[in-house]
Design a protein around this motif. Structure first.
Motif, PDB file in Angstrom:
ATOM      1  N   PRO A 476       0.816  -1.175  -0.274  1.00  0.00           N
ATOM      2  CA  PRO A 476       0.050  -0.056  -0.130  1.00  0.00           C
ATOM      3  C   PRO A 476       0.842   1.120   0.010  1.00  0.00           C
ATOM      4  O   PRO A 476       1.827   1.150   0.457  1.00  0.00           O
ATOM      5  CB  PRO A 476      -0.625  -0.207   1.348  1.00  0.00           C
ATOM      6  N   GLY A 477       0.434   2.347  -0.576  1.00  0.00           N
ATOM      7  CA  GLY A 477       1.178   3.506  -0.533  1.00  0.00           C
ATOM      8  C   GLY A 477       1.117   4.187   0.603  1.00  0.00           C
ATOM      9  O   GLY A 477       0.168   3.885   1.592  1.00  0.00           O
ATOM     10  N   CYS A 478       2.035   4.926   0.777  1.00  0.00           N
ATOM     11  CA  CYS A 478       2.343   5.629   2.306  1.00  0.00           C
ATOM     12  C   CYS A 478       2.283   7.072   1.857  1.00  0.00           C
ATOM     13  O   CYS A 478       3.077   7.410   1.254  1.00  0.00           O
ATOM     14  CB  CYS A 478       3.506   4.878   2.818  1.00  0.00           C
ATOM     15  N   SER A 479       1.536   7.978   2.968  1.00  0.00           N
ATOM     16  CA  SER A 479       1.790   9.285   3.071  1.00  0.00           C
ATOM     17  C   SER A 479       1.726   9.804   4.550  1.00  0.00           C
ATOM     18  O   SER A 479       1.418   9.028   5.357  1.00  0.00           O
ATOM     19  CB  SER A 479       0.676   9.973   2.297  1.00  0.00           C
ATOM     20  N   TRP A 480       2.301  10.848   4.862  1.00  0.00           N
ATOM     21  CA  TRP A 480       2.311  11.537   6.045  1.00  0.00           C
ATOM     22  C   TRP A 480       2.149  13.004   5.940  1.00  0.00           C
ATOM     23  O   TRP A 480       2.280  13.513   4.953  1.00  0.00           O
ATOM     24  CB  TRP A 480       3.636  11.114   6.881  1.00  0.00           C
ATOM     25  N   VAL A 481       1.722  13.204   7.325  1.00  0.00           N
ATOM     26  CA  VAL A 481       1.464  14.651   7.269  1.00  0.00           C
ATOM     27  C   VAL A 481       1.896  15.042   8.869  1.00  0.00           C
ATOM     28  O   VAL A 481       1.811  14.395   9.667  1.00  0.00           O
ATOM     29  CB  VAL A 481       0.011  15.331   7.223  1.00  0.00           C
ATOM     30  N   GLU A 482       2.623  16.333   9.029  1.00  0.00           N
ATOM     31  CA  GLU A 482       3.459  16.524  10.299  1.00  0.00           C
ATOM     32  C   GLU A 482       2.498  17.687  10.961  1.00  0.00           C
ATOM     33  O   GLU A 482       2.420  18.659  10.146  1.00  0.00           O
ATOM     34  CB  GLU A 482       4.760  17.174  10.134  1.00  0.00           C
ATOM     35  N   ILE A 483       1.984  17.552  12.149  1.00  0.00           N
ATOM     36  CA  ILE A 483       1.267  18.386  12.735  1.00  0.00           C
ATOM     37  C   ILE A 483       1.889  18.626  14.321  1.00  0.00           C
ATOM     38  O   ILE A 483       2.204  17.631  15.088  1.00  0.00           O
ATOM     39  CB  ILE A 483      -0.235  17.986  13.145  1.00  0.00           C
ATOM     40  N   LYS A 484       2.499  19.716  14.442  1.00  0.00           N
ATOM     41  CA  LYS A 484       3.253  20.270  15.691  1.00  0.00           C
ATOM     42  C   LYS A 484       4.398  19.360  15.999  1.00  0.00           C
ATOM     43  O   LYS A 484       4.591  18.820  16.905  1.00  0.00           O
ATOM     44  CB  LYS A 484       2.108  20.200  16.862  1.00  0.00           C
ATOM     45  N   ASP A 485       5.080  19.143  14.764  1.00  0.00           N
ATOM     46  CA  ASP A 485       6.205  18.425  14.940  1.00  0.00           C
ATOM     47  C   ASP A 485       6.178  16.862  14.952  1.00  0.00           C
ATOM     48  O   ASP A 485       7.002  16.156  15.419  1.00  0.00           O
ATOM     49  CB  ASP A 485       7.355  18.990  15.896  1.00  0.00           C
ATOM     50  N   VAL A 486       5.013  16.471  14.962  1.00  0.00           N
ATOM     51  CA  VAL A 486       4.520  15.162  15.236  1.00  0.00           C
ATOM     52  C   VAL A 486       4.176  14.451  13.843  1.00  0.00           C
ATOM     53  O   VAL A 486       3.053  14.896  13.157  1.00  0.00           O
ATOM     54  CB  VAL A 486       3.859  14.754  16.137  1.00  0.00           C
TER      55      VAL A 486
END
Length: 553
Positions: A476-486
């Protein structure tokens, strides 16, 4: 031997103060002159700043019929420093008894001028002439193996290092760390690195770069954090590797911190770092920061221009990408094949099909850049996005590609045929892809989804059965988002493990309804197949990017 050139030689001799030297001058005098040429004395340069030491050498070399090795070594180093490798090799061949410095200097010259194969040949000649390599010679040979990608010879050199008592030599150990890291043998590289009693900035940089280039950004960042506790100063090579590691992990906050260190270390003007920063901000969703980095550069180089053009293309800013290309050409910076990939990518995502075809035609005609498989694949994608499947299909058939390039070409056409429900083209592309033994899971998934999108459930089941028969599974494809350095990671279709998954899906469905109300045609987020009495969920449209964006919203 390099021949003299009459009046030109006389003029050059006057410049460097050698006119009037007696024919019988001893070897020591020639040795001192060799040192002058080796150091690149300004007096050995012509009126336009070009190094013209060969003219000085031409005037006095005949006076010493038998070269002293020390004198010749300085000359070889001088030629090597100014990338005059053919002259250096010619002089090397005239030395009655070349020593280890002669070999090392010429090998280095071949490495610098992208002929590592010749460097390895020279290294192979040393035993027959009774010349024992020193640590610098071995390190140069290891670097040549790295450049040419000869892992077998590099491993043999490592064995020579162990048996020859050079294991503790910092120069050799650093070269081995770099060799294994570039070859993606990270376990071996780390063993060499950890075994060094006093690592230097080069060995640290090589290890960090190895992690970053292999996609292990976390290890690269952790090692850099450890480096900061040492009494060493990071160079531009190391900092660019750390920036690339931040880009691979989407660590915007950390990337900004590294950017601050770049400024404090006075490396802001380095084109490698500038290109890495543009790429990092682009991948972390901050194109405006990438643009600010670019706008602060007085005279952008090819690397920097290409980075910002590719970045603009990724963000769908086709007009900006093309304007930047025009600015680049106006400033006399010649585009390369990567630049044109960015331009074609921009045209593809901007729907500028005819403009893109015009750039493809101009590549070789105006800029001397021969279109390669990646350029044609991008054009096929461009035609496919615009619905010109027949034209894309004809281009795919007429392009001579092999291996991974062919795999990418037909995978691209297959994806386009799925979007436009052209099962005839999808079937042809699918047959081409079945000829490959490599993992073609993505292509099979595209074929299955093409059948599902038009309600051809039987065809979808056949593709699924074929995947199961060949043991093919789609990661599966993988993406990420960073919120408050997490950082929050999301995988395609994995709604159950998605943070606040039910809320995210509700938001996505609401957005889908609103988009359809404005005339945008979307695929259903869920389809179902019946197989062996089981209802199988087929996720279409719930990409990892959608989950990340939904969570961020």
């Amino acid at each position: 031997m390099v021949e003299g050139r009459g009046e030109e030689v006389v003029g050059c001799l006057e410049e460097v103060g050698l006119l009037g030297a007696e024919i019988g001058d001893d070897v020591g005098d020639n040795k001192e002159r060799g040192k002058k040429l080796d150091k690149g004395d300004d007096r050995s340069r012509g009126g336009r700043g070009r190094w013209q030491g060969w003219r000085v050498h031409a005037s006095w070399a005949p006076s010493t019929l038998h070269y002293n090795a020390a004198t010749a070594n300085h000359l070889i180093a001088a030629y090597a420093r100014h990338h005059q490798t053919p002259h250096a090799h010619q002089l090397f061949d005239e030395i009655p008894q070349p020593n280890v410095i002669s070999f090392t200097s010429l090998m280095t010259s071949y490495n610098v001028t992208n002929r590592p194969d010749m460097a390895l040949r020279l290294f192979g000649r040393m035993p027959a002439l009774g010349v024992r390599p020193n640590s610098f010679t071995v390190a140069t040979a290891i670097a040549a193996c790295s450049r040419v990608g000869d892992v077998h010879s590099g491993v043999n050199l490592h064995a020579l290092v162990e048996t020859g008592g050079l294991r503790d030599d910092v120069v050799v150990s650093t070269a081995l760390v770099g060799f294994y890291a570039k070859a993606n043998y990270l376990v071996e590289a780390r063993k060499m690195f950890d075994g060094m009693e006093c690592g230097n900035v080069v060995s640290w940089g090589a290890m960090i770069s190895g992690y970053a280039q292999s996609g292990d950004g976390r290890s690269a960042i952790l090692l850099f954090s450890e480096f900061l506790g040492r009494d060493l100063r990071a160079n531009h090579f190391m900092l660019s590797s750390v920036v690339n590691a931040c880009a691979s992990m989407g660590r915007l906050g950390l990337g900004k911190s590294i950017h601050g260190k770049v400024v404090r270390c006075w490396h802001e003007g380095n084109e490698v770092i500038e290109g890495a920063l543009i790429d990092m901000y682009t991948k972390c969703g901050c194109f405006e920061y990438a643009r600010k980095v670019f706008d602060r550069i007085v005279n952008p180089s090819l690397v920097v221009f290409t980075s910002i053009i590719v970045a603009a293309a990724k963000y769908g800013l086709a007009k900006l990408a093309l304007d930047l290309f025009d600015e680049m050409v106006e400033k006399g910076v010649k585009p390369n094949e990567v630049t044109f990939l960015g331009v074609l990518h921009a045209c593809s995502h901007g729907g500028l099909v005819d403009v893109g075809l015009g750039y493809l035609d101009s590549m070789n005609r105006l800029y001397g850049v021969v279109p390669g498989a990646k350029h044609y694949t991008c054009v096929v994608d461009m035609l496919g996005r615009a619905g010109r499947l027949d034209q894309a299909y004809e281009m795919s058939k007429n392009i001579e590609v092999t291996g991974d390039d062919e795999l990418m070409l037909w995978s691209t056409l297959l994806s386009a045929s799925r979007i436009h429900s052209r099962l005839d083209v999808a079937a042809e592309a699918g047959e081409r892809l079945k000829e490959f033994n490599t993992d073609v899971a993505g292509a099979y998934m595209a074929m299955k989804n093409a059948y599902v999108s038009v309600g051809e459930w039987e065809g979808a089941m056949q593709v699924r059965s074929e995947m199961r028969r060949r043991g093919i599974r789609k990661e599966p494809g993988c993406s990420w988002v960073e919120i408050k350095d997490v950082p929050y990671v999301f995988r395609a279709g994995d709604v159950e493990k998605c943070s606040r998954g039910s809320e995210v899906m509700a938001l996505l469905r609401d957005l889908e309804v609103k988009m359809e109300g404005r005339g945008y045609v979307t695929g259903s987020t869920k389809r179902y197949l019946i197989e062996e009495g089981k209802e199988l969920d087929v996720t279409i449209g719930v990409h990892s990017e959608m989950l990340a964006i939904g969570f961020g919203l």
